[in-house]
Write a protein that holds these residues in place. Structure first.
Motif, PDB file in Angstrom:
ATOM      1  N   THR A   5      21.029  68.820  15.760  1.00 47.90           N
ATOM      2  CA  THR A   5      19.622  68.421  15.922  1.00 47.90           C
ATOM      3  C   THR A   5      19.387  67.059  15.295  1.00 47.90           C
ATOM      4  O   THR A   5      18.708  66.207  15.877  1.00 47.90           O
ATOM      5  CB  THR A   5      18.692  69.470  15.290  1.00 47.90           C
ATOM      6  N   SER A   6      19.967  66.844  14.145  1.00 46.36           N
ATOM      7  CA  SER A   6      19.842  65.546  13.475  1.00 46.36           C
ATOM      8  C   SER A   6      20.442  64.434  14.341  1.00 46.36           C
ATOM      9  O   SER A   6      19.850  63.358  14.478  1.00 46.36           O
ATOM     10  CB  SER A   6      20.545  65.604  12.118  1.00 46.36           C
ATOM     11  N   ALA A   7      21.595  64.697  14.928  1.00 47.62           N
ATOM     12  CA  ALA A   7      22.229  63.710  15.804  1.00 47.62           C
ATOM     13  C   ALA A   7      21.373  63.439  17.031  1.00 47.62           C
ATOM     14  O   ALA A   7      21.207  62.287  17.438  1.00 47.62           O
ATOM     15  CB  ALA A   7      23.618  64.193  16.220  1.00 47.62           C
ATOM     16  N   LEU A   8      20.818  64.486  17.616  1.00 46.20           N
ATOM     17  CA  LEU A   8      19.958  64.309  18.793  1.00 46.20           C
ATOM     18  C   LEU A   8      18.747  63.443  18.469  1.00 46.20           C
ATOM     19  O   LEU A   8      18.375  62.559  19.251  1.00 46.20           O
ATOM     20  CB  LEU A   8      19.498  65.665  19.331  1.00 46.20           C
ATOM     21  N   MET A   9      18.133  63.696  17.342  1.00 48.20           N
ATOM     22  CA  MET A   9      16.973  62.899  16.945  1.00 48.20           C
ATOM     23  C   MET A   9      17.384  61.440  16.735  1.00 48.20           C
ATOM     24  O   MET A   9      16.673  60.524  17.136  1.00 48.20           O
ATOM     25  CB  MET A   9      16.322  63.483  15.700  1.00 48.20           C
ATOM     26  N   ALA A  10      18.543  61.212  16.137  1.00 45.21           N
ATOM     27  CA  ALA A  10      19.023  59.853  15.901  1.00 45.21           C
ATOM     28  C   ALA A  10      19.423  59.158  17.204  1.00 45.21           C
ATOM     29  O   ALA A  10      19.440  57.933  17.272  1.00 45.21           O
ATOM     30  CB  ALA A  10      20.195  59.864  14.932  1.00 45.21           C
ATOM     31  N   LEU A  11      19.713  59.939  18.225  1.00 43.35           N
ATOM     32  CA  LEU A  11      20.063  59.369  19.524  1.00 43.35           C
ATOM     33  C   LEU A  11      18.840  59.106  20.395  1.00 43.35           C
ATOM     34  O   LEU A  11      18.969  58.739  21.554  1.00 43.35           O
ATOM     35  CB  LEU A  11      21.045  60.288  20.255  1.00 43.35           C
ATOM     36  N   GLY A  12      17.657  59.304  19.836  1.00 37.60           N
ATOM     37  CA  GLY A  12      16.445  58.963  20.570  1.00 37.60           C
ATOM     38  C   GLY A  12      15.731  60.128  21.201  1.00 37.60           C
ATOM     39  O   GLY A  12      14.752  59.937  21.918  1.00 37.60           O
ATOM     40  N   GLU A  13      16.199  61.338  20.944  1.00 38.66           N
ATOM     41  CA  GLU A  13      15.445  62.501  21.407  1.00 38.66           C
ATOM     42  C   GLU A  13      14.201  62.586  20.542  1.00 38.66           C
ATOM     43  O   GLU A  13      14.204  62.170  19.390  1.00 38.66           O
ATOM     44  CB  GLU A  13      16.283  63.777  21.294  1.00 38.66           C
ATOM     45  N   ALA A  14      13.157  63.113  21.056  1.00 37.31           N
ATOM     46  CA  ALA A  14      11.892  63.159  20.316  1.00 37.31           C
ATOM     47  C   ALA A  14      12.019  63.989  19.042  1.00 37.31           C
ATOM     48  O   ALA A  14      12.620  65.047  19.045  1.00 37.31           O
ATOM     49  CB  ALA A  14      10.785  63.740  21.190  1.00 37.31           C
ATOM     50  N   GLU A  55      32.516  73.104  20.470  1.00 33.62           N
ATOM     51  CA  GLU A  55      33.108  72.142  21.408  1.00 33.62           C
ATOM     52  C   GLU A  55      32.080  71.650  22.418  1.00 33.62           C
ATOM     53  O   GLU A  55      32.044  70.456  22.731  1.00 33.62           O
ATOM     54  CB  GLU A  55      34.319  72.752  22.114  1.00 33.62           C
ATOM     55  N   ASP A  56      31.241  72.546  22.922  1.00 38.00           N
ATOM     56  CA  ASP A  56      30.196  72.150  23.874  1.00 38.00           C
ATOM     57  C   ASP A  56      29.191  71.195  23.232  1.00 38.00           C
ATOM     58  O   ASP A  56      28.807  70.192  23.830  1.00 38.00           O
ATOM     59  CB  ASP A  56      29.458  73.375  24.427  1.00 38.00           C
ATOM     60  N   VAL A  57      28.779  71.505  22.016  1.00 43.15           N
ATOM     61  CA  VAL A  57      27.827  70.655  21.302  1.00 43.15           C
ATOM     62  C   VAL A  57      28.437  69.282  21.050  1.00 43.15           C
ATOM     63  O   VAL A  57      27.799  68.252  21.281  1.00 43.15           O
ATOM     64  CB  VAL A  57      27.376  71.319  19.982  1.00 43.15           C
ATOM     65  N   LEU A  58      29.674  69.253  20.583  1.00 50.39           N
ATOM     66  CA  LEU A  58      30.328  67.976  20.312  1.00 50.39           C
ATOM     67  C   LEU A  58      30.482  67.142  21.573  1.00 50.39           C
ATOM     68  O   LEU A  58      30.234  65.930  21.562  1.00 50.39           O
ATOM     69  CB  LEU A  58      31.694  68.206  19.660  1.00 50.39           C
ATOM     70  N   HIS A  59      30.879  67.773  22.654  1.00 52.20           N
ATOM     71  CA  HIS A  59      31.034  67.043  23.915  1.00 52.20           C
ATOM     72  C   HIS A  59      29.695  66.439  24.345  1.00 52.20           C
ATOM     73  O   HIS A  59      29.627  65.256  24.696  1.00 52.20           O
ATOM     74  CB  HIS A  59      31.586  67.963  25.006  1.00 52.20           C
ATOM     75  N   ASP A  60      28.650  67.234  24.306  1.00 54.57           N
ATOM     76  CA  ASP A  60      27.319  66.756  24.694  1.00 54.57           C
ATOM     77  C   ASP A  60      26.870  65.590  23.812  1.00 54.57           C
ATOM     78  O   ASP A  60      26.411  64.563  24.316  1.00 54.57           O
ATOM     79  CB  ASP A  60      26.308  67.903  24.613  1.00 54.57           C
ATOM     80  N   LEU A  61      27.033  65.730  22.507  1.00 56.27           N
ATOM     81  CA  LEU A  61      26.604  64.673  21.589  1.00 56.27           C
ATOM     82  C   LEU A  61      27.425  63.398  21.781  1.00 56.27           C
ATOM     83  O   LEU A  61      26.865  62.290  21.745  1.00 56.27           O
ATOM     84  CB  LEU A  61      26.719  65.146  20.143  1.00 56.27           C
ATOM     85  N   GLU A  62      28.719  63.533  21.992  1.00 54.26           N
ATOM     86  CA  GLU A  62      29.550  62.350  22.187  1.00 54.26           C
ATOM     87  C   GLU A  62      29.176  61.617  23.474  1.00 54.26           C
ATOM     88  O   GLU A  62      29.128  60.386  23.495  1.00 54.26           O
ATOM     89  CB  GLU A  62      31.027  62.719  22.160  1.00 54.26           C
ATOM     90  N   MET A  63      28.875  62.339  24.533  1.00 57.22           N
ATOM     91  CA  MET A  63      28.449  61.703  25.783  1.00 57.22           C
ATOM     92  C   MET A  63      27.090  61.011  25.608  1.00 57.22           C
ATOM     93  O   MET A  63      26.892  59.889  26.072  1.00 57.22           O
ATOM     94  CB  MET A  63      28.365  62.723  26.923  1.00 57.22           C
ATOM     95  N   PHE A  65      25.950  59.849  22.815  1.00 60.43           N
ATOM     96  CA  PHE A  65      26.183  58.703  21.947  1.00 60.43           C
ATOM     97  C   PHE A  65      26.680  57.516  22.770  1.00 60.43           C
ATOM     98  O   PHE A  65      26.208  56.387  22.595  1.00 60.43           O
ATOM     99  CB  PHE A  65      27.190  59.044  20.848  1.00 60.43           C
ATOM    100  N   VAL A  66      27.624  57.760  23.651  1.00 67.67           N
ATOM    101  CA  VAL A  66      28.164  56.694  24.500  1.00 67.67           C
ATOM    102  C   VAL A  66      27.049  56.077  25.341  1.00 67.67           C
ATOM    103  O   VAL A  66      26.940  54.851  25.438  1.00 67.67           O
ATOM    104  CB  VAL A  66      29.314  57.228  25.386  1.00 67.67           C
ATOM    105  N   ARG A  67      26.197  56.903  25.933  1.00 61.01           N
ATOM    106  CA  ARG A  67      25.090  56.388  26.749  1.00 61.01           C
ATOM    107  C   ARG A  67      24.104  55.591  25.900  1.00 61.01           C
ATOM    108  O   ARG A  67      23.646  54.519  26.306  1.00 61.01           O
ATOM    109  CB  ARG A  67      24.381  57.528  27.478  1.00 61.01           C
TER     110      ARG A  67
END
Length: 74
Positions: A5-14, A55-63, A65-67
């Motif tokens: 959740t912290s990563a998602l927020m830092a990636l620009g999710e509300a 693994e699913d969470v990491l894959h989603d977050l890494e993708m 992050f790249v975007r």
């Protein structure tokens, strides 16, 4: 889940508390790196379901992050 959740927020999710969007790639990378560290340190001590979830969470977050990095020109 807290680190994801912290990563998602830092990636620009509300931010659920404020509804604001901010991108902080350094903070997002730190959260993803911590999840990667936890994955390595808990190898062999997780259920199949926990491993699949991680693994699913990491894959989603890494993708994401790249975007986000590409969108910011980094």
């Amino acid at each position: 889940v807290m680190l994801a959740t912290s990563a998602l927020m830092a990636l620009g999710e509300a931010d659920p508390a404020t509804g604001e969007r901010q991108v902080d790639l350094a903070q997002a990378r730190e959260a993803v790196d911590l999840l990667l560290l936890l994955r390595d340190k808990t190898e062999g001590n997780r259920t199949e379901q926990e491993t699949r979830f991680l693994e699913d969470v990491l894959h989603d977050l890494e993708m994401r992050f790249v975007r986000a990095a590409a969108a910011s020109g980094r």
